[in-house]
Design a protein around this motif. Structure first.
Motif, PDB file in Angstrom:
ATOM      1  N   ASN A 143       0.831  -1.212   0.000  1.00 61.20           N
ATOM      2  CA  ASN A 143       0.000   0.000   0.000  1.00 61.20           C
ATOM      3  C   ASN A 143       0.859   1.253   0.000  1.00 61.20           C
ATOM      4  O   ASN A 143       0.554   2.238  -0.683  1.00 61.20           O
ATOM      5  CB  ASN A 143      -0.920  -0.024   1.216  1.00 61.20           C
ATOM      6  N   ARG A 144       1.935   1.255   0.770  1.00 65.47           N
ATOM      7  CA  ARG A 144       2.847   2.419   0.765  1.00 65.47           C
ATOM      8  C   ARG A 144       3.477   2.609  -0.609  1.00 65.47           C
ATOM      9  O   ARG A 144       3.607   3.749  -1.095  1.00 65.47           O
ATOM     10  CB  ARG A 144       3.919   2.251   1.836  1.00 65.47           C
ATOM     11  N   ALA A 145       3.884   1.507  -1.242  1.00 67.34           N
ATOM     12  CA  ALA A 145       4.468   1.604  -2.584  1.00 67.34           C
ATOM     13  C   ALA A 145       3.441   2.147  -3.574  1.00 67.34           C
ATOM     14  O   ALA A 145       3.782   2.946  -4.463  1.00 67.34           O
ATOM     15  CB  ALA A 145       4.970   0.238  -3.036  1.00 67.34           C
ATOM     16  N   PHE A 146       2.190   1.732  -3.429  1.00 64.69           N
ATOM     17  CA  PHE A 146       1.122   2.221  -4.306  1.00 64.69           C
ATOM     18  C   PHE A 146       0.984   3.738  -4.201  1.00 64.69           C
ATOM     19  O   PHE A 146       0.905   4.447  -5.217  1.00 64.69           O
ATOM     20  CB  PHE A 146      -0.183   1.521  -3.923  1.00 64.69           C
ATOM     21  N   TRP A 147       0.994   4.260  -2.976  1.00 68.07           N
ATOM     22  CA  TRP A 147       0.849   5.709  -2.795  1.00 68.07           C
ATOM     23  C   TRP A 147       2.096   6.461  -3.242  1.00 68.07           C
ATOM     24  O   TRP A 147       1.987   7.490  -3.914  1.00 68.07           O
ATOM     25  CB  TRP A 147       0.543   6.009  -1.328  1.00 68.07           C
ATOM     26  N   ARG A 148       3.271   5.963  -2.888  1.00 66.48           N
ATOM     27  CA  ARG A 148       4.502   6.680  -3.192  1.00 66.48           C
ATOM     28  C   ARG A 148       4.851   6.642  -4.677  1.00 66.48           C
ATOM     29  O   ARG A 148       5.328   7.630  -5.237  1.00 66.48           O
ATOM     30  CB  ARG A 148       5.658   6.089  -2.376  1.00 66.48           C
ATOM     31  N   GLN A 149       4.643   5.517  -5.316  1.00 69.03           N
ATOM     32  CA  GLN A 149       5.111   5.348  -6.690  1.00 69.03           C
ATOM     33  C   GLN A 149       4.058   5.625  -7.746  1.00 69.03           C
ATOM     34  O   GLN A 149       4.400   5.859  -8.903  1.00 69.03           O
ATOM     35  CB  GLN A 149       5.654   3.920  -6.867  1.00 69.03           C
ATOM     36  N   THR A 150       2.786   5.591  -7.369  1.00 76.15           N
ATOM     37  CA  THR A 150       1.721   5.752  -8.367  1.00 76.15           C
ATOM     38  C   THR A 150       0.838   6.954  -8.079  1.00 76.15           C
ATOM     39  O   THR A 150       0.677   7.836  -8.932  1.00 76.15           O
ATOM     40  CB  THR A 150       0.851   4.482  -8.437  1.00 76.15           C
ATOM     41  N   VAL A 151       0.262   7.031  -6.886  1.00 77.00           N
ATOM     42  CA  VAL A 151      -0.748   8.050  -6.603  1.00 77.00           C
ATOM     43  C   VAL A 151      -0.133   9.438  -6.460  1.00 77.00           C
ATOM     44  O   VAL A 151      -0.540  10.380  -7.159  1.00 77.00           O
ATOM     45  CB  VAL A 151      -1.550   7.677  -5.343  1.00 77.00           C
ATOM     46  N   LEU A 152       0.821   9.597  -5.557  1.00 80.49           N
ATOM     47  CA  LEU A 152       1.357  10.940  -5.290  1.00 80.49           C
ATOM     48  C   LEU A 152       2.081  11.554  -6.492  1.00 80.49           C
ATOM     49  O   LEU A 152       1.935  12.762  -6.729  1.00 80.49           O
ATOM     50  CB  LEU A 152       2.275  10.895  -4.066  1.00 80.49           C
ATOM     51  N   ALA A 182      -1.857  14.012   5.069  1.00 79.99           N
ATOM     52  CA  ALA A 182      -3.259  13.597   5.178  1.00 79.99           C
ATOM     53  C   ALA A 182      -3.491  12.175   4.684  1.00 79.99           C
ATOM     54  O   ALA A 182      -4.599  11.660   4.801  1.00 79.99           O
ATOM     55  CB  ALA A 182      -4.151  14.553   4.382  1.00 79.99           C
ATOM     56  N   VAL A 183      -2.456  11.538   4.161  1.00 77.56           N
ATOM     57  CA  VAL A 183      -2.578  10.168   3.648  1.00 77.56           C
ATOM     58  C   VAL A 183      -2.335   9.193   4.790  1.00 77.56           C
ATOM     59  O   VAL A 183      -1.212   9.087   5.308  1.00 77.56           O
ATOM     60  CB  VAL A 183      -1.581   9.917   2.503  1.00 77.56           C
ATOM     61  N   GLU A 184      -3.369   8.485   5.185  1.00 75.93           N
ATOM     62  CA  GLU A 184      -3.269   7.569   6.327  1.00 75.93           C
ATOM     63  C   GLU A 184      -2.296   6.431   6.063  1.00 75.93           C
ATOM     64  O   GLU A 184      -1.623   5.956   6.976  1.00 75.93           O
ATOM     65  CB  GLU A 184      -4.658   7.014   6.641  1.00 75.93           C
ATOM     66  N   ALA A 185      -2.192   5.994   4.812  1.00 74.13           N
ATOM     67  CA  ALA A 185      -1.311   4.872   4.487  1.00 74.13           C
ATOM     68  C   ALA A 185       0.153   5.193   4.733  1.00 74.13           C
ATOM     69  O   ALA A 185       0.976   4.275   4.862  1.00 74.13           O
ATOM     70  CB  ALA A 185      -1.508   4.459   3.025  1.00 74.13           C
ATOM     71  N   LEU A 186       0.507   6.477   4.817  1.00 75.10           N
ATOM     72  CA  LEU A 186       1.891   6.888   5.022  1.00 75.10           C
ATOM     73  C   LEU A 186       2.165   7.291   6.459  1.00 75.10           C
ATOM     74  O   LEU A 186       3.207   7.891   6.755  1.00 75.10           O
ATOM     75  CB  LEU A 186       2.236   8.040   4.082  1.00 75.10           C
ATOM     76  N   ALA A 187       1.241   6.980   7.373  1.00 71.46           N
ATOM     77  CA  ALA A 187       1.395   7.400   8.772  1.00 71.46           C
ATOM     78  C   ALA A 187       2.655   6.816   9.402  1.00 71.46           C
ATOM     79  O   ALA A 187       3.359   7.501  10.153  1.00 71.46           O
ATOM     80  CB  ALA A 187       0.160   6.993   9.575  1.00 71.46           C
ATOM     81  N   ASP A 188       2.977   5.551   9.105  1.00 66.00           N
ATOM     82  CA  ASP A 188       4.172   4.933   9.686  1.00 66.00           C
ATOM     83  C   ASP A 188       5.433   5.636   9.213  1.00 66.00           C
ATOM     84  O   ASP A 188       6.387   5.812   9.990  1.00 66.00           O
ATOM     85  CB  ASP A 188       4.229   3.450   9.314  1.00 66.00           C
ATOM     86  N   GLU A 189       5.454   6.037   7.940  1.00 67.61           N
ATOM     87  CA  GLU A 189       6.617   6.762   7.425  1.00 67.61           C
ATOM     88  C   GLU A 189       6.781   8.101   8.141  1.00 67.61           C
ATOM     89  O   GLU A 189       7.898   8.509   8.472  1.00 67.61           O
ATOM     90  CB  GLU A 189       6.475   6.985   5.919  1.00 67.61           C
ATOM     91  N   ARG A 190       5.664   8.811   8.353  1.00 66.51           N
ATOM     92  CA  ARG A 190       5.733  10.105   9.031  1.00 66.51           C
ATOM     93  C   ARG A 190       6.241   9.948  10.460  1.00 66.51           C
ATOM     94  O   ARG A 190       7.090  10.728  10.919  1.00 66.51           O
ATOM     95  CB  ARG A 190       4.354  10.771   9.037  1.00 66.51           C
ATOM     96  N   GLU A 191       5.736   8.962  11.175  1.00 64.61           N
ATOM     97  CA  GLU A 191       6.179   8.756  12.553  1.00 64.61           C
ATOM     98  C   GLU A 191       7.661   8.430  12.612  1.00 64.61           C
ATOM     99  O   GLU A 191       8.387   8.910  13.498  1.00 64.61           O
ATOM    100  CB  GLU A 191       5.363   7.634  13.191  1.00 64.61           C
ATOM    101  N   ALA A 192       8.154   7.612  11.675  1.00 59.15           N
ATOM    102  CA  ALA A 192       9.579   7.281  11.640  1.00 59.15           C
ATOM    103  C   ALA A 192      10.410   8.524  11.339  1.00 59.15           C
ATOM    104  O   ALA A 192      11.476   8.743  11.949  1.00 59.15           O
ATOM    105  CB  ALA A 192       9.840   6.194  10.596  1.00 59.15           C
ATOM    106  N   LEU A 193       9.928   9.374  10.424  1.00 61.29           N
ATOM    107  CA  LEU A 193      10.642  10.606  10.104  1.00 61.29           C
ATOM    108  C   LEU A 193      10.681  11.536  11.304  1.00 61.29           C
ATOM    109  O   LEU A 193      11.734  12.107  11.629  1.00 61.29           O
ATOM    110  CB  LEU A 193       9.971  11.302   8.916  1.00 61.29           C
ATOM    111  N   TRP A 194       9.546  11.685  11.984  1.00 60.03           N
ATOM    112  CA  TRP A 194       9.505  12.570  13.138  1.00 60.03           C
ATOM    113  C   TRP A 194      10.452  12.086  14.247  1.00 60.03           C
ATOM    114  O   TRP A 194      11.103  12.880  14.917  1.00 60.03           O
ATOM    115  CB  TRP A 194       8.071  12.658  13.679  1.00 60.03           C
ATOM    116  N   ARG A 195      10.538  10.774  14.451  1.00 55.73           N
ATOM    117  CA  ARG A 195      11.448  10.251  15.469  1.00 55.73           C
ATOM    118  C   ARG A 195      12.902  10.544  15.111  1.00 55.73           C
ATOM    119  O   ARG A 195      13.700  10.931  15.976  1.00 55.73           O
ATOM    120  CB  ARG A 195      11.236   8.746  15.640  1.00 55.73           C
ATOM    121  N   ARG A 196      13.236  10.372  13.834  1.00 56.32           N
ATOM    122  CA  ARG A 196      14.624  10.643  13.426  1.00 56.32           C
ATOM    123  C   ARG A 196      14.959  12.115  13.565  1.00 56.32           C
ATOM    124  O   ARG A 196      16.048  12.481  14.033  1.00 56.32           O
ATOM    125  CB  ARG A 196      14.837  10.195  11.974  1.00 56.32           C
TER     126      ARG A 196
END
Length: 397
Positions: free
Chosen positions: A316-325, A355-369
């Motif tokens: 799902n993350r690949a779908f949003w990052r590589q196709t949708v966005l 605002a993309v819920e499917a990318l929430a894990d990526e955002r949290e990892a970025l914020w932690r770093r």
């Protein structure tokens, strides 16, 4: 003053003022000769055989269009966000019959099915008032003297409406969105065309399986004539039998239909069973190719046998990052470039990936770093995660 490239090609000297322009444009104009160019394929057939008759194409197009239309667009003037910009209001309510998400979904779907999408701008005085999505199969492009489209002709109900091009500094009435086509100067290339063979295989396999089921899934075989004394069929008998077989027992619609045998004819089964021929695996392989052409991980459509991604969330993350966005980003840039002159030319459009819920894990990892980077100031940390600077000082979060 040098003669233009077009005049040299035509053998005439025509005095033209020197100006900044593509040197290859006149070549395109010479090729088009100012005549309207229809889209060089049957879009109705693509839509019919693909989107309207194939579940994989329908689901892939719907997933991408709905996902892309759900991404909020942001307006910027310079580096500052402009949440109350009138362009956002226009995109939120583009016309009296559609909301913003519905209009954008139509544009994205047209782009995926036809490779081209067209938006019409309706102006009230000088200000943009409405936006409308137009059907690609009804539009044709008229090349101008410099090789660029000088007009668009839209035909419906036996009538043709011509949208003229505009001069410098004005806004064109038509926005043409298209996907990259290596062999066409004016029209885009639809993902469905790249998957045309897989689409035909998938549809044909479904039609064949349906015909087998309709005829009790009886396999094919051979007709063996066992006449007395080893005699063969006469020429007339052979020709009649051949005609009857071709007329009544060939093609997917007649798959598995039982034969009515006369004296001396014996049926010998010689075909592979549907299991041996593995129709389902052939269909799944074709479905994977269709999904790949559109940029949808097969796992998301429920196609078995794909191990590209370890789990659904990764796919799902690949779908949003590589196709949708990327699709949303290109469309937002095209809309801003088209409509910016109406707002002083200093506006650009982006999208809110937060605002993309499917990318929430990526955002949290970025914020932690970023939070753990002690060498960054509070403002630098805010800018690193996509927010504007707030002031000097260290971030204690």
């Amino acid at each position: 003053m040098k003669p233009s490239l077009l005049s040299r090609l035509l053998g005439r000297r025509v005095a033209v003022p020197e100006a900044k322009a593509s040197r290859t444009g006149p070549l395109l104009a010479l090729q088009g000769q100012g005549r309207a160019r229809w889209t060089p394929r049957d879009l109705a057939a693509l839509a019919h055989e693909g989107f309207m008759k194939n579940a994989v194409v329908y689901r892939a197009v719907t997933m991408i269009a709905e996902a892309a239309a759900s991404v909020p667009l942001l307006a910027y003037e310079g580096e500052a966000e402009a949440p109350d910009h009138p362009l956002l209001a226009l995109l939120a309510r583009p016309n009296r019959h559609q909301g913003g998400a519905e209009l954008m979904e139509t544009l994205y779907a047209n782009l995926l099915v036809a490779g081209n999408a067209y938006a019409e701008l309706v102006r009230l005085g000088a200000a943009p008032a409405e936006l409308h999505a137009l059907r690609p199969d009804r539009m044709r492009i008229v090349p101008g003297p410099e090789g660029w489209p000088e007009a668009y002709e839209y035909t419906a109900a036996g009538r043709t409406l011509r949208f003229e091009g505009t001069g410098a500094g004005d806004i064109a009435p038509i926005l043409h969105l298209k996907r990259y086509h290596p062999l066409d100067d004016y029209y885009g290339f639809a993902p469905m065309e790249a998957a045309a063979v897989a689409l035909d295989i998938h549809n044909a396999a479904g039609a064949w399986n349906k015909a087998l089921l309709d005829n009790s899934a009886r396999p094919s075989g051979a007709l063996v004539y066992r006449g007395e004394g080893g005699a063969n069929l006469s020429q007339d008998q052979f020709e009649r039998l051949k005609r009857e077989l071709e007329a009544n027992y060939t093609g997917a619609i007649s798959a598995g239909r039982p034969l009515l045998l006369e004296g001396g004819l014996d049926w010998t089964s010689m075909a592979l069973t549907p299991r041996d021929m593995d129709f389902m695996e052939a269909k799944n392989g074709a479905a994977r190719e269709i999904a790949f052409a559109f940029g949808v991980p097969p796992m998301l459509i429920g196609i078995p046998g794909d191990s590209t991604y370890s789990n659904y969330a990764e796919a799902n993350r690949a779908f949003w990052r590589q196709t949708v966005l990327p699709l949303v980003g290109r469309t937002a840039a095209a809309l801003a470039n088209w409509l910016a002159p109406a707002y002083g030319g200093a506006i650009r459009l982006g999208y809110d990936a937060d605002a993309v819920e499917a990318l929430a894990d990526e955002r949290e990892a970025l914020w932690r770093r970023v939070a753990a980077a002690d060498f960054l100031s509070r403002d630098e940390k805010r800018q690193a995660v996509g927010y504007g600077a707030e002031g000097e000082g260290e971030w204690d979060g």
